[in-house]
Design a protein around this motif. Structure first.
Motif, mmCIF file in Angstrom:
data_model
loop_
_atom_site.group_PDB
_atom_site.id
_atom_site.type_symbol
_atom_site.label_atom_id
_atom_site.label_comp_id
_atom_site.label_asym_id
_atom_site.label_seq_id
_atom_site.Cartn_x
_atom_site.Cartn_y
_atom_site.Cartn_z
ATOM 1 N N THR A 7 0.844 -1.185 0.000
ATOM 2 C CA THR A 7 0.000 0.000 0.000
ATOM 3 C C THR A 7 0.877 1.232 0.000
ATOM 4 N N GLN A 8 0.647 2.104 -0.945
ATOM 5 C CA GLN A 8 1.401 3.344 -1.025
ATOM 6 C C GLN A 8 0.496 4.495 -0.625
ATOM 7 N N SER A 9 1.111 5.523 -0.084
ATOM 8 C CA SER A 9 0.313 6.701 0.231
ATOM 9 C C SER A 9 -0.130 7.342 -1.083
ATOM 10 N N PRO A 10 -1.297 7.966 -1.077
ATOM 11 C CA PRO A 10 -1.778 8.567 -2.327
ATOM 12 C C PRO A 10 -0.868 9.705 -2.776
ATOM 13 N N SER A 11 -0.796 9.898 -4.077
ATOM 14 C CA SER A 11 0.024 10.975 -4.627
ATOM 15 C C SER A 11 -0.649 12.313 -4.360
ATOM 16 N N LEU A 12 0.153 13.281 -3.975
ATOM 17 C CA LEU A 12 -0.339 14.640 -3.767
ATOM 18 C C LEU A 12 -0.044 15.455 -5.018
ATOM 19 N N LEU A 13 -1.048 16.140 -5.493
ATOM 20 C CA LEU A 13 -0.935 16.929 -6.704
ATOM 21 C C LEU A 13 -0.894 18.410 -6.333
ATOM 22 N N PRO A 14 0.248 19.091 -6.581
ATOM 23 C CA PRO A 14 0.329 20.516 -6.271
ATOM 24 C C PRO A 14 -0.387 21.355 -7.332
ATOM 25 N N LEU A 15 -1.280 22.229 -6.866
ATOM 26 C CA LEU A 15 -2.082 23.054 -7.757
ATOM 27 C C LEU A 15 -1.953 24.522 -7.368
ATOM 28 N N ARG A 16 -2.201 25.377 -8.339
ATOM 29 C CA ARG A 16 -2.204 26.822 -8.106
ATOM 30 C C ARG A 16 -3.333 27.436 -8.928
#
Length: 155
Positions: A7-16
């Motif tokens: 199990t991997q931690s979910p990917s965080l998507l940086p947004l602006r």
């Protein structure tokens, strides 16, 4: 042999989201959840920027699912609210508006670009002033009609 946790931690998507040419004297805030307000990351005379992250969830109907407190709406039609005037916590104004910024144009390709880059964000730019001279409101078009990869890292 011991089992490994796959199990991997979910990917965080940086947004602006960048609000371009906002009306003078009007406060803007990103809405988190039902009523929490997030102050801008950067404010200049001509732009207001909000940097935030969303999590990547499982795909639905071959489209990315974006999750997190700033994500509003159903999975197939996610968006982010940018509040202004009274909705942004500003009492001394006649404005009480909220702009809806769609996340639907964020593609797998854009997600891959930002996640494999060494820094950078996906950026959407919106006009801050509506045709009546007040702050942008309702569903707003993206300037340039899409989200774009920006190599400038989130602040």
């Amino acid at each position: 042999m011991p089992k490994t946790n796959k199990t991997q931690s979910p990917s965080l998507l940086p947004l602006r989201i960048t609000v371009v040419d906002p009306p003078k004297g009007v406060e803007f805030r990103l809405q988190r959840g039902r009523s929490d307000l997030v102050v801008p990351t950067r404010v200049t005379r001509t732009e207001i920027q909000f940097d935030f992250t969303l999590r990547l969830g499982p795909k639905r109907h071959r489209h990315p699912t974006l999750l997190g407190e700033a994500a509003q709406g159903p999975p197939e039609g996610r968006f982010v609210y940018i509040n202004s005037g009274k909705r942004a916590g500003q009492d001394d104004t006649c404005w009480d508006r909220r702009a809806k910024v769609s996340l639907e144009r964020i593609t797998d390709r854009l997600i891959k670009n930002v996640l494999t880059a060494n820094g950078g964000v996906l950026e959407a730019r919106i006009a801050g002033t509506a045709s009546d001279g007040g702050p942008a409101c309702a569903t707003v078009p993206l300037l340039g009609d899409t989200w774009k990869f920006s190599p400038t890292a989130a602040a």
